[in-house]
Design a protein around this motif. Sequence first.
Motif, PDB file in Angstrom:
ATOM      1  N   VAL A  79       5.261  13.771   0.720  1.00 45.90           N
ATOM      2  CA  VAL A  79       4.712  13.238   1.967  1.00 45.90           C
ATOM      3  C   VAL A  79       5.730  12.230   2.484  1.00 45.90           C
ATOM      4  CG1 VAL A  79       2.847  11.919   3.018  1.00 45.90           C
ATOM      5  CG2 VAL A  79       2.310  13.553   1.223  1.00 45.90           C
ATOM      6  N   HIS A  80       6.175  12.433   3.715  1.00 46.00           N
ATOM      7  CA  HIS A  80       7.205  11.572   4.292  1.00 46.00           C
ATOM      8  C   HIS A  80       6.612  10.258   4.783  1.00 46.00           C
ATOM      9  CE1 HIS A  80      10.255  14.687   4.051  1.00 46.00           C
ATOM     10  NE2 HIS A  80       9.328  15.537   4.452  1.00 46.00           N
ATOM     11  N   ASP A  81       7.444   9.237   4.799  1.00 45.29           N
ATOM     12  CA  ASP A  81       7.005   7.907   5.218  1.00 45.29           C
ATOM     13  C   ASP A  81       6.411   7.897   6.616  1.00 45.29           C
ATOM     14  OD1 ASP A  81       7.602   6.698   2.835  1.00 45.29           O
ATOM     15  OD2 ASP A  81       9.463   5.768   3.532  1.00 45.29           O
ATOM     16  N   HIS A  82       6.982   8.694   7.521  1.00 34.09           N
ATOM     17  CA  HIS A  82       6.448   8.689   8.886  1.00 34.09           C
ATOM     18  C   HIS A  82       5.010   9.218   8.908  1.00 34.09           C
ATOM     19  CE1 HIS A  82       7.862  12.897   8.850  1.00 34.09           C
ATOM     20  NE2 HIS A  82       6.945  13.096   9.763  1.00 34.09           N
ATOM     21  N   LEU A  83       4.667  10.133   8.017  1.00 35.80           N
ATOM     22  CA  LEU A  83       3.289  10.618   7.940  1.00 35.80           C
ATOM     23  C   LEU A  83       2.381   9.524   7.365  1.00 35.80           C
ATOM     24  CD1 LEU A  83       1.134  12.774   8.299  1.00 35.80           C
ATOM     25  CD2 LEU A  83       1.777  13.696   6.058  1.00 35.80           C
ATOM     26  N   VAL A  98       0.842  -1.206   0.000  1.00 28.19           N
ATOM     27  CA  VAL A  98       0.000   0.000   0.000  1.00 28.19           C
ATOM     28  C   VAL A  98       0.871   1.248   0.000  1.00 28.19           C
ATOM     29  CG1 VAL A  98      -1.674   1.333   1.352  1.00 28.19           C
ATOM     30  CG2 VAL A  98      -1.918  -1.134   1.158  1.00 28.19           C
ATOM     31  N   LYS A  99       1.866   1.264   0.881  1.00 26.14           N
ATOM     32  CA  LYS A  99       2.734   2.442   0.966  1.00 26.14           C
ATOM     33  C   LYS A  99       3.512   2.646  -0.322  1.00 26.14           C
ATOM     34  CE  LYS A  99       4.795   1.586   4.889  1.00 26.14           C
ATOM     35  NZ  LYS A  99       5.552   1.699   6.148  1.00 26.14           N
ATOM     36  N   ALA A 100       3.959   1.561  -0.947  1.00 28.43           N
ATOM     37  CA  ALA A 100       4.697   1.690  -2.205  1.00 28.43           C
ATOM     38  C   ALA A 100       3.811   2.295  -3.290  1.00 28.43           C
ATOM     39  CB  ALA A 100       5.227   0.331  -2.653  1.00 28.43           C
ATOM     40  N   LEU A 111      -1.877   5.709   8.414  1.00 26.85           N
ATOM     41  CA  LEU A 111      -2.349   4.329   8.416  1.00 26.85           C
ATOM     42  C   LEU A 111      -2.795   3.918   9.816  1.00 26.85           C
ATOM     43  CD1 LEU A 111       0.180   2.528   6.053  1.00 26.85           C
ATOM     44  CD2 LEU A 111      -2.303   2.600   5.771  1.00 26.85           C
ATOM     45  N   ASP A 112      -2.016   4.279  10.828  1.00 29.48           N
ATOM     46  CA  ASP A 112      -2.397   3.971  12.213  1.00 29.48           C
ATOM     47  C   ASP A 112      -3.692   4.679  12.600  1.00 29.48           C
ATOM     48  OD1 ASP A 112      -0.174   2.361  12.566  1.00 29.48           O
ATOM     49  OD2 ASP A 112       0.997   3.910  13.604  1.00 29.48           O
TER      50      ASP A 112
END
Length: 105
Positions: free
Chosen positions: A82-86, A67-69, A91-92
């Motif tokens: 948009v950074h990965d941590h966001l 999904v993230k990819a 998602l959380d």
Amino acid sequence: MSFKDREEAYESQYVHDESLKFRIQARRDKLFGLWVAEQLGKKGNEAEQYARDVINSDLSEPGDEDVKAKVRQDLQAANVEVHDHLLDRRLDDFHQEARRQIMTE
């Protein structure tokens, strides 16, 4: 209660739990997809279709990396940073929201 009755009860509970997990995951992916669609400037039917595409991308492999990819690639193609941590945080957040929604239906 016989052993067979207990076994059937456990199997039934397992099926219920797995179904619930799947529904929560699909709802989370839809909410996440709609959020990403908003970041991409998509609205209405286009946003709904994008959310369906995100849901379908999560069926590729276990975990959230598929999904993230997908969304990372789409965001980069649209020059939206948009950074990965966001992405992880959203998602959380959407997982919690999806759980709340499903449990109150």
